[in-house]
Design a protein around this motif. Structure first.
Motif, PDB file in Angstrom:
ATOM      1  N   MET A   1      20.217 -26.455   5.056  1.00  0.00           N
ATOM      2  CA  MET A   1      20.378 -25.052   5.440  1.00  0.00           C
ATOM      3  C   MET A   1      21.777 -24.783   5.952  1.00  0.00           C
ATOM      4  O   MET A   1      22.356 -23.731   5.671  1.00  0.00           O
ATOM      5  CB  MET A   1      19.351 -24.672   6.516  1.00  0.00           C
ATOM      6  CG  MET A   1      18.001 -24.201   6.005  1.00  0.00           C
ATOM      7  SD  MET A   1      18.015 -22.840   4.813  1.00  0.00           S
ATOM      8  CE  MET A   1      19.180 -21.692   5.526  1.00  0.00           C
ATOM      9  N   GLU A   2      22.333 -25.715   6.700  1.00  0.00           N
ATOM     10  CA  GLU A   2      23.705 -25.556   7.176  1.00  0.00           C
ATOM     11  C   GLU A   2      24.670 -25.441   6.007  1.00  0.00           C
ATOM     12  O   GLU A   2      25.606 -24.638   6.035  1.00  0.00           O
ATOM     13  CB  GLU A   2      24.089 -26.738   8.068  1.00  0.00           C
ATOM     14  CG  GLU A   2      23.404 -26.734   9.431  1.00  0.00           C
ATOM     15  CD  GLU A   2      23.683 -28.001  10.214  1.00  0.00           C
ATOM     16  OE1 GLU A   2      24.458 -28.853   9.716  1.00  0.00           O
ATOM     17  OE2 GLU A   2      23.133 -28.150  11.329  1.00  0.00           O
ATOM     18  N   GLN A   3      24.453 -26.234   4.978  1.00  0.00           N
ATOM     19  CA  GLN A   3      25.320 -26.181   3.802  1.00  0.00           C
ATOM     20  C   GLN A   3      25.191 -24.842   3.092  1.00  0.00           C
ATOM     21  O   GLN A   3      26.200 -24.216   2.722  1.00  0.00           O
ATOM     22  CB  GLN A   3      24.962 -27.306   2.832  1.00  0.00           C
ATOM     23  CG  GLN A   3      25.812 -27.310   1.556  1.00  0.00           C
ATOM     24  CD  GLN A   3      25.403 -28.432   0.606  1.00  0.00           C
ATOM     25  OE1 GLN A   3      24.660 -29.335   0.971  1.00  0.00           O
ATOM     26  NE2 GLN A   3      25.898 -28.361  -0.612  1.00  0.00           N
ATOM     27  N   SER A   4      23.968 -24.371   2.908  1.00  0.00           N
ATOM     28  CA  SER A   4      23.757 -23.093   2.246  1.00  0.00           C
ATOM     29  C   SER A   4      24.374 -21.952   3.039  1.00  0.00           C
ATOM     30  O   SER A   4      25.013 -21.053   2.488  1.00  0.00           O
ATOM     31  CB  SER A   4      22.251 -22.858   2.050  1.00  0.00           C
ATOM     32  OG  SER A   4      22.017 -21.681   1.312  1.00  0.00           O
ATOM     33  N   ASP A   5      24.197 -21.994   4.353  1.00  0.00           N
ATOM     34  CA  ASP A   5      24.751 -20.954   5.224  1.00  0.00           C
ATOM     35  C   ASP A   5      26.278 -20.974   5.209  1.00  0.00           C
ATOM     36  O   ASP A   5      26.930 -19.932   5.091  1.00  0.00           O
ATOM     37  CB  ASP A   5      24.224 -21.163   6.642  1.00  0.00           C
ATOM     38  CG  ASP A   5      24.625 -20.048   7.585  1.00  0.00           C
ATOM     39  OD1 ASP A   5      24.227 -18.897   7.338  1.00  0.00           O
ATOM     40  OD2 ASP A   5      25.335 -20.323   8.564  1.00  0.00           O
ATOM     41  N   HIS A   6      26.856 -22.167   5.314  1.00  0.00           N
ATOM     42  CA  HIS A   6      28.311 -22.311   5.303  1.00  0.00           C
ATOM     43  C   HIS A   6      28.899 -21.787   3.996  1.00  0.00           C
ATOM     44  O   HIS A   6      29.893 -21.052   3.981  1.00  0.00           O
ATOM     45  CB  HIS A   6      28.689 -23.775   5.515  1.00  0.00           C
ATOM     46  CG  HIS A   6      30.158 -24.047   5.400  1.00  0.00           C
ATOM     47  ND1 HIS A   6      30.770 -24.321   4.178  1.00  0.00           N
ATOM     48  CD2 HIS A   6      31.148 -24.072   6.333  1.00  0.00           C
ATOM     49  CE1 HIS A   6      32.055 -24.507   4.377  1.00  0.00           C
ATOM     50  NE2 HIS A   6      32.310 -24.359   5.665  1.00  0.00           N
ATOM     51  N   ASP A   7      28.288 -22.158   2.872  1.00  0.00           N
ATOM     52  CA  ASP A   7      28.806 -21.736   1.568  1.00  0.00           C
ATOM     53  C   ASP A   7      28.650 -20.239   1.361  1.00  0.00           C
ATOM     54  O   ASP A   7      29.487 -19.592   0.730  1.00  0.00           O
ATOM     55  CB  ASP A   7      28.089 -22.492   0.452  1.00  0.00           C
ATOM     56  CG  ASP A   7      28.469 -23.965   0.402  1.00  0.00           C
ATOM     57  OD1 ASP A   7      29.454 -24.347   1.066  1.00  0.00           O
ATOM     58  OD2 ASP A   7      27.797 -24.731  -0.306  1.00  0.00           O
ATOM     59  N   THR A   8      27.581 -19.665   1.907  1.00  0.00           N
ATOM     60  CA  THR A   8      27.380 -18.222   1.789  1.00  0.00           C
ATOM     61  C   THR A   8      28.500 -17.467   2.497  1.00  0.00           C
ATOM     62  O   THR A   8      29.096 -16.535   1.938  1.00  0.00           O
ATOM     63  CB  THR A   8      26.026 -17.808   2.396  1.00  0.00           C
ATOM     64  OG1 THR A   8      24.979 -18.503   1.723  1.00  0.00           O
ATOM     65  CG2 THR A   8      25.806 -16.314   2.244  1.00  0.00           C
ATOM     66  N   LYS A   9      28.800 -17.875   3.710  1.00  0.00           N
ATOM     67  CA  LYS A   9      29.871 -17.203   4.466  1.00  0.00           C
ATOM     68  C   LYS A   9      31.226 -17.397   3.795  1.00  0.00           C
ATOM     69  O   LYS A   9      32.030 -16.462   3.726  1.00  0.00           O
ATOM     70  CB  LYS A   9      29.884 -17.721   5.900  1.00  0.00           C
ATOM     71  CG  LYS A   9      28.722 -17.195   6.737  1.00  0.00           C
ATOM     72  CD  LYS A   9      28.765 -17.688   8.161  1.00  0.00           C
ATOM     73  CE  LYS A   9      28.238 -19.088   8.278  1.00  0.00           C
ATOM     74  NZ  LYS A   9      28.048 -19.514   9.681  1.00  0.00           N
ATOM     75  N   ALA A  10      31.472 -18.603   3.282  1.00  0.00           N
ATOM     76  CA  ALA A  10      32.741 -18.859   2.596  1.00  0.00           C
ATOM     77  C   ALA A  10      32.877 -17.996   1.353  1.00  0.00           C
ATOM     78  O   ALA A  10      33.949 -17.444   1.070  1.00  0.00           O
ATOM     79  CB  ALA A  10      32.838 -20.346   2.226  1.00  0.00           C
ATOM     80  N   MET A  11      31.790 -17.839   0.611  1.00  0.00           N
ATOM     81  CA  MET A  11      31.806 -17.023  -0.597  1.00  0.00           C
ATOM     82  C   MET A  11      32.075 -15.560  -0.271  1.00  0.00           C
ATOM     83  O   MET A  11      32.849 -14.884  -0.954  1.00  0.00           O
ATOM     84  CB  MET A  11      30.485 -17.169  -1.340  1.00  0.00           C
ATOM     85  CG  MET A  11      30.399 -16.401  -2.653  1.00  0.00           C
ATOM     86  SD  MET A  11      28.827 -16.679  -3.500  1.00  0.00           S
ATOM     87  CE  MET A  11      27.682 -15.991  -2.288  1.00  0.00           C
ATOM     88  N   LEU A  12      31.449 -15.050   0.789  1.00  0.00           N
ATOM     89  CA  LEU A  12      31.662 -13.668   1.182  1.00  0.00           C
ATOM     90  C   LEU A  12      33.100 -13.420   1.614  1.00  0.00           C
ATOM     91  O   LEU A  12      33.706 -12.400   1.286  1.00  0.00           O
ATOM     92  CB  LEU A  12      30.702 -13.300   2.313  1.00  0.00           C
ATOM     93  CG  LEU A  12      29.232 -13.135   1.914  1.00  0.00           C
ATOM     94  CD1 LEU A  12      28.355 -13.056   3.153  1.00  0.00           C
ATOM     95  CD2 LEU A  12      29.042 -11.908   1.042  1.00  0.00           C
ATOM     96  N   LEU A  13      33.655 -14.377   2.337  1.00  0.00           N
ATOM     97  CA  LEU A  13      35.042 -14.237   2.780  1.00  0.00           C
ATOM     98  C   LEU A  13      36.005 -14.261   1.599  1.00  0.00           C
ATOM     99  O   LEU A  13      36.943 -13.469   1.524  1.00  0.00           O
ATOM    100  CB  LEU A  13      35.383 -15.350   3.768  1.00  0.00           C
ATOM    101  CG  LEU A  13      34.781 -15.216   5.169  1.00  0.00           C
ATOM    102  CD1 LEU A  13      34.978 -16.498   5.955  1.00  0.00           C
ATOM    103  CD2 LEU A  13      35.408 -14.042   5.901  1.00  0.00           C
ATOM    104  N   MET A  14      35.780 -15.170   0.659  1.00  0.00           N
ATOM    105  CA  MET A  14      36.667 -15.282  -0.504  1.00  0.00           C
ATOM    106  C   MET A  14      36.582 -14.052  -1.396  1.00  0.00           C
ATOM    107  O   MET A  14      37.561 -13.665  -2.035  1.00  0.00           O
ATOM    108  CB  MET A  14      36.321 -16.538  -1.306  1.00  0.00           C
ATOM    109  CG  MET A  14      36.747 -17.835  -0.639  1.00  0.00           C
ATOM    110  SD  MET A  14      36.537 -19.290  -1.704  1.00  0.00           S
ATOM    111  CE  MET A  14      34.750 -19.313  -1.913  1.00  0.00           C
ATOM    112  N   SER A  15      35.405 -13.421  -1.448  1.00  0.00           N
ATOM    113  CA  SER A  15      35.233 -12.251  -2.296  1.00  0.00           C
ATOM    114  C   SER A  15      35.845 -11.000  -1.687  1.00  0.00           C
ATOM    115  O   SER A  15      36.006  -9.985  -2.370  1.00  0.00           O
ATOM    116  CB  SER A  15      33.743 -12.008  -2.547  1.00  0.00           C
ATOM    117  OG  SER A  15      33.100 -11.595  -1.354  1.00  0.00           O
ATOM    118  N   GLY A  16      36.173 -11.063  -0.402  1.00  0.00           N
ATOM    119  CA  GLY A  16      36.747  -9.910   0.281  1.00  0.00           C
ATOM    120  C   GLY A  16      35.716  -8.891   0.714  1.00  0.00           C
ATOM    121  O   GLY A  16      36.058  -7.831   1.241  1.00  0.00           O
TER     122      GLY A  16
END
Length: 211
Positions: free
Chosen positions: A65-80
């Protein structure tokens, strides 16, 4: 990661994508269409969802879950789409009134057993926040305060104890540091998700019309 683990992971992603298609969603492996994508989920095709797929016999669900959560936030940040401030607020549910939300989940399966879906408890609250009363009345959430128990076994026993056939059962329990998770059978999760997705689509259209 060894070759066997990679191949098993790919098979799990294919199995999950096939299961999602049975639920009516055009889901496919992300790597199959776009190669290695860093923070992207293991599969694509579930709107508003970031999915980590685990096809293993022994799963560290807190770490997954930590991995999924971390990647979700990273994806949102990269997408702007999300600023760091909004990502921080998102963790506590403060901005869930917008359609920009993406919920991280873990889809997990053992050989010859059913798919389960796990998400953080505060994200589960978001999922059920716009469901109608009939759906909520058919939902039972069981709180299990212990950290040491078999989630899969407990969920199976809890579902068997329900007298109403077709009732949706979820179990809430602590995992990791100050985090609570909710796990349910994937088929039941899709029952809730379909209704929530439809509500999010309406909200997104309304936001577009306002602008």
């Amino acid at each position: 990661m060894g070759l066997y683990s990679r191949n098993k992971g790919k098979r799990g992603e294919r199995l999950w994508a096939s299961f999602c298609r049975e639920q009516g969603y055009d889901v496919h492996r992300t790597a199959q269409y776009r190669g290695n994508t860093g923070a992207a989920g293991d599969v694509e095709g579930l709107p508003y969802i970031h999915c980590e797929v685990k096809y293993v016999q022994a799963l560290n669900i807190a770490k997954a879950m930590e991995q999924s959560d971390h990647d979700t936030k990273a994806m949102l940040l990269m997408s702007g789409k999300m600023t760091p401030e909004l990502v921080k607020a998102w963790e506590t549910g403060e901005h869930f009134e917008t359609s920009q939300v993406i919920l991280p989940i873990v889809a997990s399966k053992r050989a010859k057993e059913d798919w389960l879906v796990t998400m953080y408890a505060w994200h589960f609250v978001t999922l059920i926040s716009i469901l109608d009363n009939d759906t909520l009345d058919n939902l039972t959430v069981i709180h299990k305060p212990s950290k040491r128990f078999s989630v899969r076994k407990f969920l199976h026993e809890a579902a068997c104890m329900e007298s109403d056939e077709g009732r949706i059962v979820a179990v809430k329990y602590p995992r990791g540091d100050n985090a609570s998770l909710v796990t349910m059978y994937a088929e039941d999760w899709f029952t809730l998700y379909r209704e929530w997705e439809a509500g999010m689509d309406l909200k997104r259209r309304a936001e577009r019309e306002e602008h």
